[in-house]
Design a protein around this motif. Sequence first.
Motif, short mmCIF file in Angstrom:
data_model
loop_
_atom_site.label_atom_id
_atom_site.label_comp_id
_atom_site.label_asym_id
_atom_site.label_seq_id
_atom_site.Cartn_x
_atom_site.Cartn_y
_atom_site.Cartn_z
N GLU A 122 19.41 -1.93 -4.39
CA GLU A 122 20.75 -1.68 -3.86
C GLU A 122 21.81 -2.41 -4.68
N PHE A 123 21.51 -3.64 -5.11
CA PHE A 123 22.49 -4.43 -5.87
C PHE A 123 22.73 -3.85 -7.26
N ILE A 124 21.69 -3.44 -7.94
CA ILE A 124 21.81 -2.97 -9.32
C ILE A 124 22.16 -1.48 -9.39
N ILE A 125 21.59 -0.68 -8.51
CA ILE A 125 21.71 0.77 -8.63
C ILE A 125 22.57 1.39 -7.54
N GLY A 126 22.43 0.90 -6.30
CA GLY A 126 23.13 1.53 -5.19
C GLY A 126 22.59 2.92 -4.98
N SER A 127 23.47 3.89 -4.80
CA SER A 127 23.05 5.29 -4.71
C SER A 127 24.09 6.15 -5.40
N ILE A 128 23.69 7.34 -5.81
CA ILE A 128 24.65 8.22 -6.47
C ILE A 128 25.03 9.39 -5.57
N THR A 129 24.78 9.23 -4.28
CA THR A 129 25.15 10.26 -3.32
C THR A 129 26.61 10.11 -2.95
N ASP A 130 27.42 11.10 -3.29
CA ASP A 130 28.83 11.03 -2.95
C ASP A 130 29.03 11.19 -1.44
N MET A 134 27.59 6.90 0.65
CA MET A 134 27.34 6.37 -0.68
C MET A 134 27.29 4.84 -0.64
N ILE A 135 26.29 4.27 -1.30
CA ILE A 135 26.13 2.82 -1.39
C ILE A 135 26.49 2.39 -2.80
N LEU A 136 27.55 1.63 -2.92
CA LEU A 136 27.96 1.12 -4.23
C LEU A 136 27.11 -0.09 -4.59
N PRO A 137 26.79 -0.27 -5.87
CA PRO A 137 26.08 -1.48 -6.29
C PRO A 137 27.01 -2.69 -6.30
N PHE A 138 26.47 -3.82 -6.68
CA PHE A 138 27.22 -5.07 -6.88
C PHE A 138 27.80 -5.65 -5.59
N ASN A 139 27.03 -5.54 -4.53
CA ASN A 139 27.45 -6.16 -3.27
C ASN A 139 27.48 -7.68 -3.44
N LYS A 140 28.61 -8.28 -3.13
CA LYS A 140 28.77 -9.72 -3.39
C LYS A 140 27.83 -10.57 -2.55
N LYS A 141 27.41 -10.07 -1.39
CA LYS A 141 26.49 -10.88 -0.58
C LYS A 141 25.17 -11.10 -1.32
N TYR A 142 24.77 -10.12 -2.15
CA TYR A 142 23.55 -10.28 -2.93
C TYR A 142 23.81 -11.19 -4.14
N TYR A 143 25.00 -11.09 -4.71
CA TYR A 143 25.34 -11.99 -5.81
C TYR A 143 25.30 -13.44 -5.33
N ASP A 144 25.82 -13.69 -4.13
CA ASP A 144 25.81 -15.04 -3.60
C ASP A 144 24.39 -15.57 -3.42
N LYS A 145 23.44 -14.69 -3.19
CA LYS A 145 22.04 -15.10 -3.03
C LYS A 145 21.38 -15.44 -4.36
N LEU A 146 21.85 -14.80 -5.45
CA LEU A 146 21.17 -14.98 -6.74
C LEU A 146 21.86 -15.95 -7.69
N ARG A 147 23.13 -16.28 -7.44
CA ARG A 147 23.94 -17.00 -8.44
C ARG A 147 23.36 -18.36 -8.81
N ASN A 180 24.91 7.06 -14.75
CA ASN A 180 24.28 6.66 -13.50
C ASN A 180 23.03 7.48 -13.26
N ILE A 181 21.98 6.84 -12.81
CA ILE A 181 20.79 7.57 -12.39
C ILE A 181 20.43 7.17 -10.98
N SER A 182 19.66 8.00 -10.32
CA SER A 182 19.32 7.77 -8.93
C SER A 182 18.35 6.60 -8.79
N PRO A 183 18.31 5.96 -7.62
CA PRO A 183 17.31 4.91 -7.39
C PRO A 183 15.89 5.43 -7.58
N GLU A 184 15.65 6.67 -7.17
CA GLU A 184 14.31 7.24 -7.30
C GLU A 184 13.89 7.35 -8.76
N ARG A 185 14.81 7.78 -9.61
CA ARG A 185 14.49 7.90 -11.02
C ARG A 185 14.31 6.54 -11.67
N ALA A 186 15.14 5.57 -11.26
CA ALA A 186 15.00 4.21 -11.80
C ALA A 186 13.63 3.63 -11.47
#
Length: 324
Positions: A122-130, A134-147, A180-186
Motif C-alpha cells: 500500500e505504501f509503495i504501490i497503492g492502487s491504480i483503480t480510479d 483509489m488508494i494513493l501510495p506514500f501514506n505518511k502513517k507508514y513513513y512514520d513507522k519506517l523512518r 504505474n503498475i497494479s499491485p497484482e503485477r508488482a
Amino acid sequence: MFIKRSGEKMERMDVKELKLSSDIKLVDDVLNGKLGVSQGTYNGHSMIYRTTNETISNQIYYDKLKGKKKVLAITGSADHIINAVLQGAEYVKGIDICRFAKYYARLKFAAIKSLTREEFIEFIIGSITDGPNMILPFNKKYYDKLRDNLDSKSQKFWDHIFSNYSRKHLYYSNLFGTFNISPERAVRNNPYLQGNNYMLAGRRLERASIELIDGDIFNIDMRGFDKFDLAIMTNMLSCIPYSGNGAFDRAKMYKAFLRTLPLKENGSALTYNFIFDGFYRTYFEDKDFNVYNIDERMVNIKMENELIEYVKPRRLGLSMFRRK
C-alpha cells in the motif's frame, strides 16, 4: 571538509551534507515543476520507477540471481537489488544516474524492515483503480513507522518531502512520472513480494552490505571496483543511441560495453529487452552470449520479452601453451 566564510564566522560543512542539500534543492525543483521529467529520459533528475516492470519471477531470470554473492546493479526501483539479496547476494553496489534513486532504494529497504507485506504494498504501490476507492501510495502513517530505519541523510531527504508535499502531490508529480503498475503485477513480477519471501528478504537485507552511488554506468570509472559474480543491467541496451547501421551498431556498442564490466571469470551480466520480436537475437548469437524468452501474461495480452546474458570467458592458463 569544506570551509565557508560568513563575515567573521566560519562554518565547517561536511561535503556529504552539501550534496544532500543540493539533492533536496533538486527534488524541490522537480516537485514544483521547475524541472521537466519524461519517461525514457535519463539524467540526474530522472523520474523514479516505484517498482520494476520486468518479470524477475520468471524461473530462468530468478535462477540467474541465485548464489551470486557480489552483485553490481542499476539501482532503479531497487527491486533487482532486493531480489538479488533474497537469492543470496551479500554485497551489492548499486549505480544510477538519477540522484534520487539512492534515497528511494533506502526508503524501500527501511519499509521492508518496518512494515508488513500488505502495508509495504500500500505504501509503495497503492492502487491504480480510479475513483473514490483509489488508494494513493506514500501514506505518511507508514513513513512514520519506517523512518527510524533510515540512515540520517535519507531520513533528512524524506522528512523534507513528507513534511512539505502531500501524498497526492507526490503521486501525480514529475518525481514519479506516469509509470504505474497494479499491485497484482508488482507482486507477480517480484519474488520478494510473494509469500514468506517478504520476511526472508527483510532478514537478509539486515545482513547484506549495500553501497549506492550516483553515476552514469556507461561513463563511470570502474577500474577500482571489486570483481562481481553478477551485473544486473536492467534495460540498458535501450539507452545506447542508434547510429549509422541502426540495431547492428547498437548491439555492437552494447556488447563492447558489457565486456568492460568488472566481472569475475565466468561471471555474468543480465540485460532485459522489452517486447521481444527476435530482432536482436541474431546480434547476440555468439559464444559469450545467451538469449532467453521471458513471457509475461497481462489481463488481455501476452508480452514476449527477452533476457540477454553475457558470460565472461575464463582466461586460458599458460600451462596449456607450454611446449612438452
